[in-house]
Design an enzyme around this catalytic site. Structure first.
Site, short mmCIF file in Angstrom:
data_model
loop_
_atom_site.label_atom_id
_atom_site.label_comp_id
_atom_site.label_asym_id
_atom_site.label_seq_id
_atom_site.Cartn_x
_atom_site.Cartn_y
_atom_site.Cartn_z
N ARG A 7 0.83 -1.06 0.06
CA ARG A 7 0.03 -0.12 -0.11
C ARG A 7 0.87 1.36 0.01
O ARG A 7 0.71 2.14 0.61
CB ARG A 7 -0.97 -0.08 1.29
CG ARG A 7 -1.89 -1.14 1.22
CD ARG A 7 -2.76 -1.12 0.16
NE ARG A 7 -3.67 -2.53 0.01
CZ ARG A 7 -3.17 -3.84 -0.70
NH1 ARG A 7 -2.27 -3.76 -1.30
NH2 ARG A 7 -3.88 -4.76 -0.40
N GLU A 27 -4.63 4.07 5.92
CA GLU A 27 -4.43 3.81 4.51
C GLU A 27 -4.80 5.08 3.86
O GLU A 27 -4.02 5.53 3.01
CB GLU A 27 -5.33 2.68 4.11
CG GLU A 27 -5.16 2.32 2.73
CD GLU A 27 -5.42 0.85 2.25
OE1 GLU A 27 -5.88 0.84 1.22
OE2 GLU A 27 -5.55 0.10 3.10
N SER A 80 -11.09 0.38 3.76
CA SER A 80 -10.36 -0.01 4.90
C SER A 80 -9.35 1.43 5.44
O SER A 80 -8.62 1.76 4.75
CB SER A 80 -9.25 -1.18 4.52
OG SER A 80 -9.99 -2.41 4.15
#
Length: 372
Positions: A186, A364, A270
């Site tokens: 990520r 995130e 998320s």
């Protein structure tokens, strides 16, 4: 061995792109982000060509104006004070088939503003594989290399061929290959450069080129939950259309497919990444997966076992913001929530996980104008 070359089709133009907006106006980030929070937009540029994007960014840099190149708004949390700079939206929505061969597969390029799920759907309909497990992810194609987007055992790092960018430091356009992008879990050099350059990093994504397989069956299924949903074993292949349908069903069950009638989808997906730690730091009973010399564990498991169940947090914000009622990793706007409400909830969740397990969760989504 000979390789058959298939003449590329005409460009697939799937209409003007729009962000994953919740409302018709464009005066605040609440109208431009999937979580529907955030303050005013001072200046908005809706670019229709690559030249317009580059000109808008270059002009902002030369005149000391902060700039934010906005994609689908599905991974951005903006402060309630808004953003004082220039917001640039890439409205282009086109896919070009550059080369199709029996050896090299399908090489296709999409403009940065192209909605990611439309790109996935087109690839499946054309008989190409490699990104089918990432069906249903909101946001734009241009964001995929920035976040190294992934889901259900696939990551875009496995199929990205090159990324066309505008380099704000060198003031020129060029292409970056995967080895130059610094892709990791990520993360990427593109994302990391925001620490120095601000809301948008040094490299502005203009288009992304992917190399996909020529197959109507999926790549081997790497995620047990997905394999179970399809009634097969991990490592097996299924028709890509069947895999896409199963992924979309799983995502809907978690409130991860946009639906204006479902408040659980008023989120940024998320909110926390899965922690990567040494094996001895993973709590007993928590999932663990080898990740190089370290291990990845489940942020959702940590949140739930720290006392933050589905629907948690309403008492903190008078019910305006809670964890999703379907999935503990999503922070949701139940109606009338501010960015401040979302951050209050995020801080409480992070604090409880740290107190219970000594692990610090990392957000995130990009947070602009605030700090977690």
């Amino acid at each position: 061995m000979s390789c058959s070359i298939i003449e590329p089709n005409e460009p697939v133009d799937i209409g003007p792109s729009v962000p994953s907006t919740r409302r018709t106006g464009e005066s605040t980030f609440a109208e431009l982000t999937t979580i529907a929070t955030g303050g005013p937009v001072r200046e908005l540029v809706r670019a229709t060509t690559e030249e317009e994007i580059v000109d808008a960014v270059r002009d902002a840099d030369e005149n000391g104006i902060d700039v934010l190149v906005l994609g689908g708004g599905s991974n951005l949390l903006v402060s309630d004070q808004g953003f004082e700079g220039r917001v640039v939206i890439d409205t282009r929505n086109q896919i070009d088939q550059l080369q199709i061969s029996g050896c090299g597969g399908a090489i296709l390029r999409g403009t940065a503003g192209t909605p990611w799920d439309e790109f996935v759907n087109v690839s499946i309909s054309q008989g190409w594989n490699g990104i089918e497990a990432m069906s249903g992810i909101p946001g734009s194609l241009g964001a995929t290399p920035v976040q190294n987007v992934g889901a259900y055992g696939q990551e875009v790092s496995e199929t990205i061929y090159s990324v066309r960018i505008y380099d704000r430091e060198k003031k020129k356009r060029t292409d970056m290959v995967p080895s130059e992008l610094g892709l990791s879990y990520r993360n990427s050099k593109l994302k990391e450069s925001t620490a120095e350059w601000g809301a948008t990093g040094r490299w502005v994504v203009l288009s992304v080129t992917y190399q996909l397989g020529l197959a109507t069956n999926s790549t081997p299924i790497a995620y047990k939950q997905l394999a179970d949903a399809l009634g097969v074993d991990v490592g097996q292949r299924v028709p890509t259309v069947d895999l896409r349908a199963a992924v979309l069903d799983l995502r809907r069950s978690k409130g991860m497919v946009l639906d204006d009638s479902d408040r659980d989808t008023y989120s940024l997906g998320s909110f926390f990444t899965n922690p990567i730690v040494t094996e001895d730091r993973i709590p007993e009973g928590a999932p663990k997966y080898a990740h190089g010399d370290l291990f990845k564990t489940s942020a959702a498991w940590l949140i739930d076992h720290a006392g933050c169940a589905k629907g948690f947090g309403g008492e903190l914000t008078d019910g305006r913001a809670t964890l999703s009622t379907k999935h503990t990793l999503a922070l949701t706007n139940r109606g009338g929530a501010s960015t401040g409400d979302i951050l209050t909830l995020a801080r409480q969740v992070r604090s409880r996980v740290h107190d219970a397990f000594g692990i610090e969760l990392v957000n995130e989504p990009v947070i602009l104008g605030e700090a977690l």
